[in-house]
Design a protein around this motif. Structure first.
Motif, PDB file in Angstrom:
ATOM      1  N   UNK A 696       5.972  57.594  17.764  1.00  6.98           N
ATOM      2  CA  UNK A 696       6.321  56.750  16.620  1.00  6.98           C
ATOM      3  C   UNK A 696       5.657  57.256  15.354  1.00  6.98           C
ATOM      4  N   UNK A 697       6.280  56.936  14.214  1.00  4.08           N
ATOM      5  CA  UNK A 697       5.723  57.367  12.924  1.00  4.08           C
ATOM      6  C   UNK A 697       4.429  56.599  12.620  1.00  4.08           C
ATOM      7  N   UNK A 698       4.151  55.507  13.371  1.00  2.00           N
ATOM      8  CA  UNK A 698       2.932  54.718  13.141  1.00  2.00           C
ATOM      9  C   UNK A 698       1.714  55.368  13.804  1.00  2.00           C
ATOM     10  N   UNK A 699       1.958  56.201  14.818  1.00  3.31           N
ATOM     11  CA  UNK A 699       0.830  56.816  15.534  1.00  3.31           C
ATOM     12  C   UNK A 699       0.143  57.824  14.615  1.00  3.31           C
ATOM     13  N   UNK A 700      -1.187  57.823  14.587  1.00  2.00           N
ATOM     14  CA  UNK A 700      -1.898  58.749  13.697  1.00  2.00           C
ATOM     15  C   UNK A 700      -3.271  59.119  14.302  1.00  2.00           C
ATOM     16  N   UNK A 701      -3.934  60.146  13.756  1.00  2.00           N
ATOM     17  CA  UNK A 701      -5.199  60.619  14.345  1.00  2.00           C
ATOM     18  C   UNK A 701      -6.293  59.556  14.408  1.00  2.00           C
ATOM     19  N   UNK A 702      -6.409  58.722  13.371  1.00  2.00           N
ATOM     20  CA  UNK A 702      -7.530  57.772  13.329  1.00  2.00           C
ATOM     21  C   UNK A 702      -7.395  56.714  14.437  1.00  2.00           C
ATOM     22  N   UNK A 703      -6.158  56.356  14.787  1.00  2.00           N
ATOM     23  CA  UNK A 703      -5.981  55.398  15.895  1.00  2.00           C
ATOM     24  C   UNK A 703      -6.140  56.118  17.234  1.00  2.00           C
ATOM     25  N   UNK A 704      -5.732  57.388  17.309  1.00  2.00           N
ATOM     26  CA  UNK A 704      -5.788  58.133  18.571  1.00  2.00           C
ATOM     27  C   UNK A 704      -7.228  58.330  19.044  1.00  2.00           C
ATOM     28  N   UNK A 705      -8.157  58.593  18.085  1.00  2.00           N
ATOM     29  CA  UNK A 705      -9.552  58.809  18.497  1.00  2.00           C
ATOM     30  C   UNK A 705     -10.356  57.496  18.479  1.00  2.00           C
ATOM     31  N   UNK A 706      -9.619  56.384  18.335  1.00  2.00           N
ATOM     32  CA  UNK A 706     -10.218  55.037  18.402  1.00  2.00           C
ATOM     33  C   UNK A 706     -11.252  54.771  17.295  1.00  2.00           C
ATOM     34  N   UNK A 707     -11.072  55.432  16.138  1.00  2.00           N
ATOM     35  CA  UNK A 707     -12.010  55.189  15.031  1.00  2.00           C
ATOM     36  C   UNK A 707     -11.540  54.009  14.181  1.00  2.00           C
ATOM     37  N   UNK A 708     -10.234  53.701  14.256  1.00  2.00           N
ATOM     38  CA  UNK A 708      -9.686  52.674  13.369  1.00  2.00           C
ATOM     39  C   UNK A 708     -10.210  51.284  13.719  1.00  2.00           C
ATOM     40  N   UNK A 709     -10.513  51.067  15.011  1.00  2.00           N
ATOM     41  CA  UNK A 709     -11.039  49.754  15.423  1.00  2.00           C
ATOM     42  C   UNK A 709     -12.339  49.451  14.669  1.00  2.00           C
ATOM     43  N   UNK A 710     -13.222  50.465  14.600  1.00  2.00           N
ATOM     44  CA  UNK A 710     -14.516  50.284  13.919  1.00  2.00           C
ATOM     45  C   UNK A 710     -14.314  50.102  12.412  1.00  2.00           C
ATOM     46  N   UNK A 711     -13.334  50.815  11.840  1.00  2.00           N
ATOM     47  CA  UNK A 711     -13.076  50.699  10.385  1.00  2.00           C
ATOM     48  C   UNK A 711     -12.555  49.293  10.065  1.00  2.00           C
ATOM     49  N   UNK A 712     -11.660  48.771  10.920  1.00  2.00           N
ATOM     50  CA  UNK A 712     -11.112  47.427  10.690  1.00  2.00           C
ATOM     51  C   UNK A 712     -12.214  46.378  10.792  1.00  2.00           C
ATOM     52  N   UNK A 713     -13.081  46.542  11.775  1.00  2.00           N
ATOM     53  CA  UNK A 713     -14.194  45.593  11.940  1.00  2.00           C
ATOM     54  C   UNK A 713     -15.101  45.619  10.710  1.00  2.00           C
ATOM     55  N   UNK A 714     -15.328  46.832  10.168  1.00  2.00           N
ATOM     56  CA  UNK A 714     -16.189  46.980   8.989  1.00  2.00           C
ATOM     57  C   UNK A 714     -15.594  46.227   7.788  1.00  2.00           C
ATOM     58  N   UNK A 715     -14.284  46.353   7.604  1.00  2.00           N
ATOM     59  CA  UNK A 715     -13.630  45.669   6.476  1.00  2.00           C
ATOM     60  C   UNK A 715     -13.652  44.154   6.669  1.00  2.00           C
ATOM     61  N   UNK A 716     -13.500  43.729   7.942  1.00  2.00           N
ATOM     62  CA  UNK A 716     -13.498  42.275   8.207  1.00  2.00           C
ATOM     63  C   UNK A 716     -14.866  41.660   7.939  1.00  2.00           C
ATOM     64  N   UNK A 717     -15.931  42.486   7.929  1.00  4.75           N
ATOM     65  CA  UNK A 717     -17.285  41.980   7.694  1.00  4.75           C
ATOM     66  C   UNK A 717     -17.650  41.886   6.208  1.00  4.75           C
ATOM     67  N   UNK A 718     -16.768  42.406   5.324  1.00  8.43           N
ATOM     68  CA  UNK A 718     -17.067  42.358   3.891  1.00  8.43           C
ATOM     69  C   UNK A 718     -17.059  40.890   3.420  1.00  8.43           C
ATOM     70  N   UNK A 719     -17.954  40.539   2.481  1.00  4.99           N
ATOM     71  CA  UNK A 719     -18.068  39.133   2.053  1.00  4.99           C
ATOM     72  C   UNK A 719     -16.744  38.500   1.647  1.00  4.99           C
ATOM     73  N   UNK A 720     -15.922  39.208   0.875  1.00  6.35           N
ATOM     74  CA  UNK A 720     -14.650  38.632   0.402  1.00  6.35           C
ATOM     75  C   UNK A 720     -13.723  38.372   1.596  1.00  6.35           C
ATOM     76  N   UNK A 721     -13.734  39.280   2.567  1.00  4.23           N
ATOM     77  CA  UNK A 721     -12.891  39.102   3.758  1.00  4.23           C
ATOM     78  C   UNK A 721     -13.337  37.878   4.542  1.00  4.23           C
ATOM     79  N   UNK A 722     -14.653  37.709   4.659  1.00  5.74           N
ATOM     80  CA  UNK A 722     -15.164  36.537   5.384  1.00  5.74           C
ATOM     81  C   UNK A 722     -14.768  35.257   4.672  1.00  5.74           C
ATOM     82  N   UNK A 723     -14.890  35.306   3.326  1.00  3.76           N
ATOM     83  CA  UNK A 723     -14.544  34.112   2.527  1.00  3.76           C
ATOM     84  C   UNK A 723     -13.075  33.751   2.725  1.00  3.76           C
ATOM     85  N   UNK A 724     -12.218  34.765   2.898  1.00  8.36           N
ATOM     86  CA  UNK A 724     -10.778  34.499   3.064  1.00  8.36           C
ATOM     87  C   UNK A 724     -10.401  34.296   4.535  1.00  8.36           C
TER      88      UNK A 724
END
Length: 944
Positions: A696-724
């Protein structure tokens, strides 16, 4: 005055604007991907090599700029009706491209998966062969070996007028009994009504009127209708016309048979295609097509293999004797009842129950299957099992020993059996597709045809010979036309595409090739250069993206893009001849070629204790090999193209190890006797090939090496994200929540055009950013999630330096030489070599968890698409896998990788039928002693 000041301020003219587009292909300020306003002039009708580090922008220049524009201009020239069937091409981001020729691209394509496609069909040779056999093939009876002919009216008339002047003759047609079963008197009455007056009954001429009527007995015996009678007068045109008419009538009345009765001789003619009591099919194109129900073999339905009892499953270890339990289904207590009569009575018919199966004669093996009066053979046993399949245990038992075997009826050629009766110069189409291409070329070069046949077949023979000789010249002479496309290596597939393009012999075009030397031993690469040269000498511009030093040495001009990869690349580092490149200090390529830089050779070779041992490997062209594959070291399998490397590793070793570990049940294993050393030494197999990492065109290197999970978690921890109240899933473009719902996280929307190709436009709702606005407002170090996905791996490693979890996942991508790819780059835009290195990086990220496993990693040509500078990085990554306690096995031709191996296995000496021998196994240093007799050792000596 004002005018003068304007002239002074005018910018200096760009030198590229002064060049003539009739002599050069001019590219001005290309900005595609990472190209930085790159301007270059490619001389026309020359052999040009584009090189540089992986990710420096070579493919962006050659394919995404040059080829894309050549193709786009061609598509634009077509009608709107034709354009709907072709993909829409975007205009490359460039000021201008002038003097461009029609472009043909031959890319690194992973081979076709269609199980009907063969080398013959994909190169179009088979299409011409079908036509050739339909036009000039002669059918021979399998009974007498005589040619099957069909008589025409002209044949009969010519035969009559070759008789001496004054010869009396009668033209007869046999009167056959009617299908309705009418009496003979009724048949004779009908003849009388048709206007016939005489018949010949049992050799006597009679008037029909005298044979019918009340009280007359029924006529018995052979009855022939007298169609005409005459005295032959050669040169009598009226008689010739009359007899032509009469012969046609005789064929009609006699249902295809016509008889000429002379005083002392009878000649029979038939307009049916028959001989020896067999009616043959008249050859036509579909008769030779296995993709058509008319021409396909009835037994295997055109697949070349049938589902039957597989000998390799019934007797898996051929080094065992019948007494030791070689026959797998007869090992259990219950089924051993079938074995006992053989063990008890074997002495009576002199059967060696204590001799290994692979040492039995062909007759003795047949006896095991057929049986005799003392015991029932395996055939009878499996017939009995199939009769018991109403019980589940017998269904399971039968399925365990069934597999795909070559169809006995068509010899695996997929064609109906009687297609073998049609021959040209003594060979049938099935003989030709089973011949190695190098032998098929010789056959067509020395073809014997009659003058008429030669005239009919001239064009077809030329096309077939051209295409076969190109296949031979690109180093594929060892393949057969019947070889399945899906069993070819990536390099073989690409060279088949190259040979197909060469076969069309275009002039004034621009050929753009992506690493045609992949899969080629340096010995074969020399031959390939000659083929590319001939393409250029026809009057074409040949642009090759390549890292092979021999290819650069022969080029008219070398273009080096760089100096680094990714954001550090995209500029023109060098343009000129090979000798000039050796002097260039700014170019990595020049420094490696001149010897200033080199891929380091390991100080010592790792010793090994344990090994996997394959005995009796004899699939395809392998000559009953016994090979040891050392464990916990780096082993390279090499040899000329077609020597049997892929067969040994992909068809035998990998599936056999998998089966011993309890996997790979559906995968067919090549022929071999036994595999030793797996238990306790290997926990699983990872075959790291060049297939895409995701469809699929959605598949990419960052998801394949499982790095995207950590990046998403990092963004979810930002103060504005928590507030929302945002969760990590809101930062995924694969699920509903944070992604833009208009384009569903694709960044583009597809517009379906009624009469033209669908077009993709940037999504207006998110402007191509893939996420909703409130998600894009969440920033980490001033960057939103969309900007993170646009970063290169190298930039991301620096950016996330304070996030060890993310860096740990991304660093392996950088270490395998993929620092230039973007995190969110679509998987289907990665080359085969890049996809393979992403897989390698994903294993390196699992390093810590893999410590307790003993994995056998198999790599197929990992040097694909790699510059000398990147091979150093790759070797570091591969060595890291070995240091973790794994075993690495590589199929490779690149001398820089071969020289770094702990152990080398070399097959050869040639490809195809002359290959499949084990020439050498040992360390690179030991191999150097063979440099006068071994092709691989000769090239290795240049590197060590």
């Amino acid at each position: 005055m004002a005018q003068d000041s304007l002239q002074v301020a005018a910018p200096a003219a760009d030198p590229i604007d002064q060049l003539d587009p009739r002599d050069f292909i001019l590219i001005k300020n290309a900005r595609v991907h990472n190209l930085k306003n790159l301007s270059v002039a490619l001389p026309r009708n020359k052999f040009i090599v584009v090189t540089g580090l992986s990710g420096s922008g070579k493919s962006s220049l050659a394919f995404d700029t040059l080829y894309a524009e050549g193709q786009r201009m061609y598509v634009e020239s077509l009608s709107s009706y034709a354009r709907q069937f072709l993909g829409r091409m975007d205009k490359p981001d460039v000021d201008y491209i002038r003097g461009i020729s029609p472009a043909i691209a031959i890319e690194q394509k992973v081979s076709i998966k269609n199980n009907r496609s063969t080398v013959g069909t994909s190169t179009e040779v088979y299409d011409y062969l079908k036509l050739l056999f339909a036009r000039v093939g002669r059918t021979y009876s399998p009974v007498s070996g005589e040619q099957v002919r069909k008589d025409t009216v002209a044949d009969v008339v010519d035969s009559l007028f070759s008789l001496p002047d004054g010869t009396r003759m009668m033209l007869l047609a046999p009167l056959l009994p009617s299908e309705e079963g009418r009496p003979m008197s009724k048949e004779l009455d009908l003849l009388l009504q048709k206007g016939y007056s005489r018949v010949v009954v049992n050799g006597e001429t009679e008037f029909i009127e005298d044979l019918i009527g009340e009280g007359k007995p029924e006529v018995k015996g052979d009855v022939y209708i007298m169609i005409d009678r005459a005295v032959i007068r050669p040169g009598d045109e009226d008689l010739q016309f009359r007899l032509s008419d009469s012969v046609q009538t005789a064929f009609f009345e006699g249902h295809g048979a016509c008889i000429v009765q002379l005083d002392n001789e009878r000649r029979t003619f038939s307009d049916k295609f028959e001989l020896d009591g067999i009616v043959f099919e008249e050859p036509n194109v579909n008769f030779f097509s296995f993709n058509n129900p008319y021409g396909a073999c009835k037994t295997c339905e055109g697949f070349g293999s049938v589902l039957g009892i597989d000998e390799d499953l019934v007797i898996p270890d051929k080094s065992l004797t019948v007494y030791e339990g070689a026959i797998a289904p007869w090992r259990t207590d219950k089924q051993s009842e079938w074995l006992k009569p053989l063990l008890k009575n074997g002495i009576r018919f002199d059967f060696p129950i204590h001799r290994p199966y692979n040492e039995l004669s062909e007759a003795e093996k047949q006896l095991l299957w057929k049986g005799n009066k003392y015991f029932d053979g395996l055939d009878k046993y499996f017939k009995w099992v199939s009769e018991q399949t109403h019980k589940i245990q017998y269904r399971v038992l039968q399925s365990r020993y069934r597999g795909r075997t070559t169809c006995p009826d068509c010899r695996g050629t997929r064609l109906r059996h009687d297609a073998q009766y049609v021959k040209i110069d003594g060979r049938s189409i099935t003989d030709l597709v089973l011949l190695p291409i190098s032998e098929a070329v010789e056959f067509f070069n020395n073809l014997n045809l009659t003058e008429h046949e030669a005239k009919v077949a001239e064009r077809l023979v030329t096309e077939v010979t051209n295409r076969l000789s190109y296949l031979n010249r690109v180093g594929l002479g060892y393949l057969t036309l019947n070889r399945l496309s899906s069993t070819l290596s990536g390099g073989e597939s690409q060279r088949i595409s190259l040979a197909t393009s060469l076969g069309s012999a275009l002039v004034g075009s621009m050929y753009i090739l992506d690493e045609p030397s992949i899969g080629l031993h340096p010995k074969d690469a020399e031959q390939l250069i000659g083929v590319l040269r001939s393409l250029q000498q026809l009057g074409n511009t040949v642009v090759v993206v390549e890292h092979e030093d021999k290819m650069m040495e022969q080029a008219d001009q070398i273009i080096d893009i760089g100096p680094e990869a990714g954001s550090g690349g995209g500029t023109l580092v060098f343009q000129g001849s090979y000798d000039e490149l050796l002097q260039d200090e700014a170019s990595y390529t020049g420094r490696y070629l001149s010897g200033q830089l080199e891929v380091p050779v390991p100080r010592t070779r790792r010793p090994w204790r344990n090994a996997l041992e394959v005995t009796g490997a004899r699939e395809n062209n392998l000559k009953n090999l016994d090979v040891k594959f050392p464990l916990n070291v780096m082993t390279v399998v090499t040899g000329v193209s077609g020597s049997g490397k892929s067969t040994l590793i992909r068809r035998i070793l990998a599936p056999a190890v998998l089966k011993q570990l309890g996997g790979g049940a559906g995968e067919a294993t090549g022929k071999f006797d036994r595999l030793l050393g797996v238990q306790g030494q290997v926990s699983h197999v990872e075959f790291v090939d060049q297939n895409p990492i995701g469809k699929s065109s959605r598949s990419n290197p960052v998801t394949y090496v499982k790095a995207y999970d950590a990046i998403r978690s990092l963004f979810a921890e930002q103060p504005l994200a928590k507030a929302r109240g945002l969760k990590p899933s809101h930062f995924s473009f694969n699920v509903e929540g944070g992604r833009c719902e208009v384009c569903q996280g694709e960044g583009q929307v597809k517009i379906e055009m009624q009469f033209m190709a669908d077009i993709y436009l940037t999504c207006e709702a998110c402007n191509g950013h893939k996420f909703k606005q409130d998600i894009l407002e969440i920033k980490y170090k001033e960057k939103g999630i969309d900007e993170i996905l646009e970063m290169t791996v190298e930039d991301a490693v620096t950016f996330f330096a304070d996030q060890p979890k993310i860096v740990e996942r991304l660093r392996p991508l950088y270490e395998v030489g993929l620092g230039y790819i973007r995190l969110g780059q679509s998987a289907n835009t990665l080359s085969g070599g890049e996809a393979q290195r992403v897989k390698l990086a994903s294993f390196l990220t699992k390093g810590a968890t893999l410590q307790q496993d003993k994995i056998l990693f198999i790599f197929d040509e990992p040097s694909t698409g790699l510059h000398f500078h990147d091979i150093s990085k790759l070797m570091t990554a591969l060595n890291a896998l070995v240091e973790q306690g794994n075993s690495v096995l590589i199929i490779e031709h690149n001398m820089d990788i071969i020289k770094c191996a702990d152990w080398i296995i070399d097959l050869g000496p040639e490809g195809g039928i002359n290959g499949g021998h084990l020439l050498f196994e040992g360390t690179p240093e030991e191999m150097l002693k063979l440099k006068d007799t071994n092709s691989t050792a000769r090239f290795l000596a240049e590197k060590l």
